[in-house]
Design a protein around this motif. Structure first.
Motif, PDB file in Angstrom:
ATOM      1  N   GLY A 175      42.999  35.187  43.838  1.00  0.00           N
ATOM      2  CA  GLY A 175      41.809  35.482  43.037  1.00  0.00           C
ATOM      3  C   GLY A 175      42.013  35.138  41.577  1.00  0.00           C
ATOM      4  N   PHE A 176      43.176  35.513  41.034  1.00  0.00           N
ATOM      5  CA  PHE A 176      43.461  35.185  39.636  1.00  0.00           C
ATOM      6  C   PHE A 176      43.564  33.673  39.449  1.00  0.00           C
ATOM      7  N   ALA A 177      44.185  32.985  40.395  1.00  0.00           N
ATOM      8  CA  ALA A 177      44.312  31.534  40.310  1.00  0.00           C
ATOM      9  C   ALA A 177      42.937  30.867  40.367  1.00  0.00           C
ATOM     10  N   LEU A 178      42.074  31.368  41.220  1.00  0.00           N
ATOM     11  CA  LEU A 178      40.718  30.827  41.310  1.00  0.00           C
ATOM     12  C   LEU A 178      39.978  31.041  39.988  1.00  0.00           C
ATOM     13  N   PHE A 179      40.098  32.229  39.412  1.00  0.00           N
ATOM     14  CA  PHE A 179      39.507  32.510  38.099  1.00  0.00           C
ATOM     15  C   PHE A 179      40.047  31.515  37.065  1.00  0.00           C
ATOM     16  N   TRP A 180      41.362  31.307  37.072  1.00  0.00           N
ATOM     17  CA  TRP A 180      42.007  30.361  36.159  1.00  0.00           C
ATOM     18  C   TRP A 180      41.417  28.955  36.328  1.00  0.00           C
ATOM     19  N   ILE A 181      41.300  28.527  37.579  1.00  0.00           N
ATOM     20  CA  ILE A 181      40.778  27.186  37.866  1.00  0.00           C
ATOM     21  C   ILE A 181      39.364  27.034  37.334  1.00  0.00           C
ATOM     22  N   ILE A 182      38.516  28.025  37.568  1.00  0.00           N
ATOM     23  CA  ILE A 182      37.118  27.958  37.137  1.00  0.00           C
ATOM     24  C   ILE A 182      37.022  27.909  35.613  1.00  0.00           C
ATOM     25  N   TRP A 186      43.158  22.510  34.695  1.00  0.00           N
ATOM     26  CA  TRP A 186      42.780  23.403  35.795  1.00  0.00           C
ATOM     27  C   TRP A 186      43.642  23.175  37.040  1.00  0.00           C
ATOM     28  N   GLN A 187      44.211  21.980  37.188  1.00  0.00           N
ATOM     29  CA  GLN A 187      44.998  21.646  38.376  1.00  0.00           C
ATOM     30  C   GLN A 187      46.275  22.481  38.493  1.00  0.00           C
ATOM     31  N   PHE A 188      46.755  23.031  37.371  1.00  0.00           N
ATOM     32  CA  PHE A 188      47.933  23.895  37.430  1.00  0.00           C
ATOM     33  C   PHE A 188      47.655  25.173  38.237  1.00  0.00           C
ATOM     34  N   GLY A 189      46.408  25.546  38.337  1.00  0.00           N
ATOM     35  CA  GLY A 189      46.044  26.729  39.114  1.00  0.00           C
ATOM     36  C   GLY A 189      46.054  26.497  40.611  1.00  0.00           C
ATOM     37  N   LEU A 190      46.007  25.232  41.033  1.00  0.00           N
ATOM     38  CA  LEU A 190      45.940  24.931  42.469  1.00  0.00           C
ATOM     39  C   LEU A 190      47.163  25.427  43.224  1.00  0.00           C
ATOM     40  N   ILE A 191      48.359  25.206  42.698  1.00  0.00           N
ATOM     41  CA  ILE A 191      49.570  25.634  43.412  1.00  0.00           C
ATOM     42  C   ILE A 191      49.594  27.153  43.544  1.00  0.00           C
ATOM     43  N   HIS A 192      49.133  27.850  42.531  1.00  0.00           N
ATOM     44  CA  HIS A 192      49.093  29.312  42.587  1.00  0.00           C
ATOM     45  C   HIS A 192      48.055  29.797  43.597  1.00  0.00           C
TER      46      HIS A 192
END
Length: 173
Positions: free
Chosen positions: A45-52, A62-68
């Protein structure tokens, strides 16, 4: 996979199979699994928030959030999908001298773990339908504390198999 056939040539002279079975393939959530799922939900959920948020800023940060996000999904999927998948490809065999856990996974191949009954000092029964018999554990690199318990997990006749192990230990000390 017939468990007895998979052990052909591995049994000692005079060793006999006293029980064989398979674990339940249903999803069984233990307290640890629930914690892992909750942490995975938070992490993803936090990673998705980060990506958005990062995507709205523009660029490719934003791609750094994908691995998380992927790690969070893996934490959720492990107890819900991976563990039942492994159990569906596993079988158990108990002889009068040893316990065998046989698994055959795609890409990993066939693996047979063998546990002599005389070395089972951590023997315990978690009764239920299905029940689990714990008889070994893997320890951390420092060998100070167990990190994973090993046994015949989620079997329908755990109390009876526990009795067979105790009887076999008495007969072959």
């Amino acid at each position: 996979m017939n468990p007895a056939q998979s052990l052909s040539g591995m049994l000692h002279k005079g060793e006999r199979i006293v029980w064989q079975g398979r674990p339940s393939v249903r999803v069984h959530l233990r307290p640890y699994d629930l914690l892992m799922i909750l942490f995975g939900l938070f992490f993803a959920g936090f990673a998705l928030f980060w990506i958005i948020v990062a995507r709205a800023q523009g660029g490719s940060f934003w791609q750094f959030g994908l691995i998380h996000f992927i790690v969070g999904i893996a934490l959720i999927a492990t107890p819900l999908i991976w563990q039942p998948f492994v159990r569906a490809r596993s079988s158990y065999v108990l002889t009068d001298r040893r316990a065998f856990i046989v698994s055959e996974l795609p890409l990993f191949g066939r693996k047979t773990d063998i546990y002599p009954l005389r070395n089972m000092t951590e023997l315990s029964l978690k009764d239920g339908t299905p029940g689990t018999i714990w008889f070994a554990s893997r320890h951390s690199w420092s060998n100070t504390r167990p990190i994973r318990r090993i046994g015949f997990e989620f079997i329908p006749d755990a109390a009876r198999v526990f009795g067979l192990i105790n009887r076999a230990q008495e007969e072959h000390p």
